[in-house]
Design an enzyme around this catalytic site. Structure first.
Site, mmCIF file in Angstrom:
data_model
loop_
_atom_site.group_PDB
_atom_site.id
_atom_site.type_symbol
_atom_site.label_atom_id
_atom_site.label_comp_id
_atom_site.label_asym_id
_atom_site.label_seq_id
_atom_site.Cartn_x
_atom_site.Cartn_y
_atom_site.Cartn_z
ATOM 1 N N GLY A 260 -4.947 -8.467 -1.899
ATOM 2 C CA GLY A 260 -4.161 -7.246 -1.885
ATOM 3 C C GLY A 260 -2.717 -7.492 -2.260
ATOM 4 C CG ASP A 261 1.326 -9.016 -2.275
ATOM 5 O OD1 ASP A 261 1.825 -9.428 -3.339
ATOM 6 O OD2 ASP A 261 1.960 -8.323 -1.467
ATOM 7 C CG ASP A 262 2.218 -12.030 -5.698
ATOM 8 O OD1 ASP A 262 2.051 -11.075 -6.472
ATOM 9 O OD2 ASP A 262 3.311 -12.304 -5.168
#
Length: 606
Positions: A260-262
């Site tokens: 949900g991010d990098d």
């Protein structure tokens, strides 16, 4: 599992697998090692009964024996945070699930990391900074991760693809509605070395999935990270995949990231605290990964920054696929970060759907550390970034390539070759080179070898390097192409710690005299008057070309050894992170003049 005996070492018959050689090497100096199964401790099973104490006893028994293996059979175990020990293999059988306890009152608080916040303050000091949806990383006291290790050696987490479940949905909801201390990572190691994560599944972390802070010799292989926000549809904020932070000699390969991010974020501290600790992330290889970010995620597949105040250098990304992401690859710094990003090589990528653009290098990231009060923070530098052979097949709703510097932070020596796709290039405050791109690159990026490129590549010499490397590819601290030191400059630095990092290069890299320069495409000095400042004269010579994309994968000790055409002569220990598939370079130097003949023997006595 069949047990075999190796001297005093009793362990599963796993010598053909991955974990056993690690355990074996770690146990060579031990009187014995211990194998335990969690089943022998009669742990409660299920999601409603804590099994923490049984796991802690098993780990303590292994620690008391000097090392060994903890075997976790199939089943679901609800666990509070576990402190790991050195010389440990944690083996998760197929069907084994370690589920994190999320009851805050049962979770210990760790102090802020020194490169992120004031680690000497009590927890009460941070109350005024705790706000709903605050994003303060590890600058706040933080809840302890499910698996945690500090100052450890030789730890392997592996098995038959068992699962660690962070139950992150609980933390994502809390972050939306209540002030919090730092949410827990799923796995975190600090100040540790020889760490292996292999063949496990990591599910729904509360915060970053895996965090290595000031670690070295780290291997991540065959990892599956799954962030699943669709049921229920709660935004999984800050659920990065694997984050090497002020760490070196790291290999991440053959893994799948649904985050949900990098997916991979390379960091080195946040603003003034990162500069004060001053430990760079370096020699990091990421290869053969697949990234598919969750719905609505605008983050990057692989990113450097934005917390990079201790510096990031020698990063190599290759042979990877980005199915969908906010950005495939992003290098991001902010105006108050300080530090540097340099010597980054990216090649052979396939990019499908992206939201903000395919390739981004930006110097305008906005977030500042609220605990830093300096009024005139130093500017970061970004230089020596190479993108090569990137196929952008899918649509992008941003810019195809976006290079955005500022008047204060000029992006220097940014090179892009054979970038293909459909979309627009945007460049500002950037210098560098480009060729064979479709569509064509920004006009400010010149073709290598052109008079304009060479004129740009060799400005007035403002600084010198201490490692025998110079020219446009190897810049000095001021950001200009590095010149050779004078002998007085070189000798004046002999007792300084900066020399230690330079030492591996010096035996094989004679530097030019004070007025000499490298060609922009050369690895070492190629000019008249080359000398070895250690005293042995060298004749002017041309050196064989060296592929820095391969050299970047080697730690300093191995880089020196790689100058020898006989790899077998290397004496430095091979890090686990680079035990295979690392290209070695070979340099050819003209031999030094032969030594003078020995003096004649004295005449015989009368």
């Amino acid at each position: 599992i069949r047990l075999v005996s190796c001297g005093h070492i009793v362990m599963p018959d796993l010598w053909a697998s991955w974990a056993a050689p690690v355990l074996y090497l770690g146990c060579l100096s031990l009187a014995c090692a211990r194998y335990v199964s969690i089943a022998d401790y009669n742990p409660p099973l299920g999601e409603n009964a804590l099994a923490t104490e049984t796991f802690r006893r098993a780990i303590q028994d292994v620690a008391a024996a000097g090392g060994g293996m903890v075997f976790v059979p199939a089943g679901t175990y609800l666990l509070g945070p576990l402190n790991l020990t050195s010389h440990l293999v944690l083996w998760l059988a197929a069907g084994a699930v370690l589920k994190a306890d999320t009851v805050k009152k049962r979770l210990p608080l760790l102090p802020p990391l020194p490169s992120y916040g004031p680690s000497d303050k009590p927890a009460s000091y941070f109350k005024t900074y705790m706000r709903v949806q605050a994003d303060l990383r590890d600058a706040l006291p933080r809840y302890q991760p499910l698996l945690y290790g500090r100052k450890l050696k030789n730890v392997t987490i592996t098995g038959d693809n068992g699962t660690l479940d962070g139950d992150g949905v609980v933390w994502w909801r809390r972050w939306l509605t209540e002030p919090l201390y730092g949410r827990p990572h799923l796995i975190e190691f600090e100040l540790s070395q020889d760490i292996v994560l292999r063949n496990v599944t990591l599910l729904n972390p509360g915060f970053w999935t895996v965090h290595f802070w000031r670690c070295e010799y780290v291997t991540v292989q065959f990892l599956t990270i799954l962030v699943v926000p669709w049921d229920p549809p709660v935004r999984p904020t800050n659920t990065d995949g694997v984050n090497p932070d002020s760490s070196k000699h790291v290999l991440i390969e053959d893994s799948y990231f649904q985050t949900g991010d990098d997916a991979v974020a390379i960091k080195s501290g946040w603003d003034c605290f990162g500069r004060e600790v001053g430990v760079a992330s370096q020699n990091i290889t990421v290869r053969r990964i697949v990234v598919r970010q969750t719905r609505g995620c605008l983050a990057a597949g692989v990113t450097v920054g934005s917390e990079m105040s201790g510096g990031v250098k020698d990063v190599f990304l290759s042979d990877s696929v980005f199915l969908n992401a906010g950005v495939a690859v992003e290098i991001k710094v902010g105006t108050c970060r300080g530090g540097y990003v340099k010597d980054i090589s990216i090649r052979n990528l396939t990019v499908l759907d992206t939201t903000r653009g395919a390739l981004v290098v930006m110097a305008t990231y906005p977030e500042q550390n609220p605990f830093c009060k300096d009024r005139n923070p130093p500017r970061p530098s970004v230089s020596n970034i190479v993108f090569r052979d990137v196929r952008i097949l899918g649509p992008t709703r941003g810019k195809l390539v976006h290079l955005q510097g500022t008047p204060e932070i000029n992006l220097q020596n940014i090179s892009l070759y054979n970038i293909t796709g459909q979309g627009q290039w945007v460049c500002s405050e950037v210098s560098g080179s480009a060729s064979d791109n479709h569509p064509k690159a920004c006009p400010v990026l010149t073709k290598p070898g052109s008079p304009r490129y060479l004129k740009r590549a060799l400005p007035e010499p403002l600084g010198w390097r201490n490692d025998g490397r110079c020219g446009d590819q190897f810049r000095a601290g001021e950001g200009s192409p590095g010149r050779c030191p004078t002998q007085a400059e070189f000798m004046a630095e002999a007792a300084k710690p900066e020399r230690e990092e330079a030492e591996p290069f010096l035996d094989s890299a004679p530097c030019c005299a004070s007025s000499g320069w490298c060609g922009s495409a050369a690895e070492h000095c190629v000019c008249d008057g080359c000398v070895d400042y250690r005293g042995a004269a060298f004749k002017p010579t041309a050196l064989a070309a060296v592929d820095m994309e391969e050299v970047a994968q080697l730690p300093p000790a191995k880089r020196a050894a790689s100058a020898d055409s006989s790899v077998g002569k290397m004496q430095s220990r091979p890090p686990q992170a680079l035990a295979s598939s690392v290209g070695m370079m070979t340099m050819t130097l003209a031999p030094p003049p032969p030594p003078p003949p020995p003096p004649p023997p004295p005449p015989p006595p009368p």
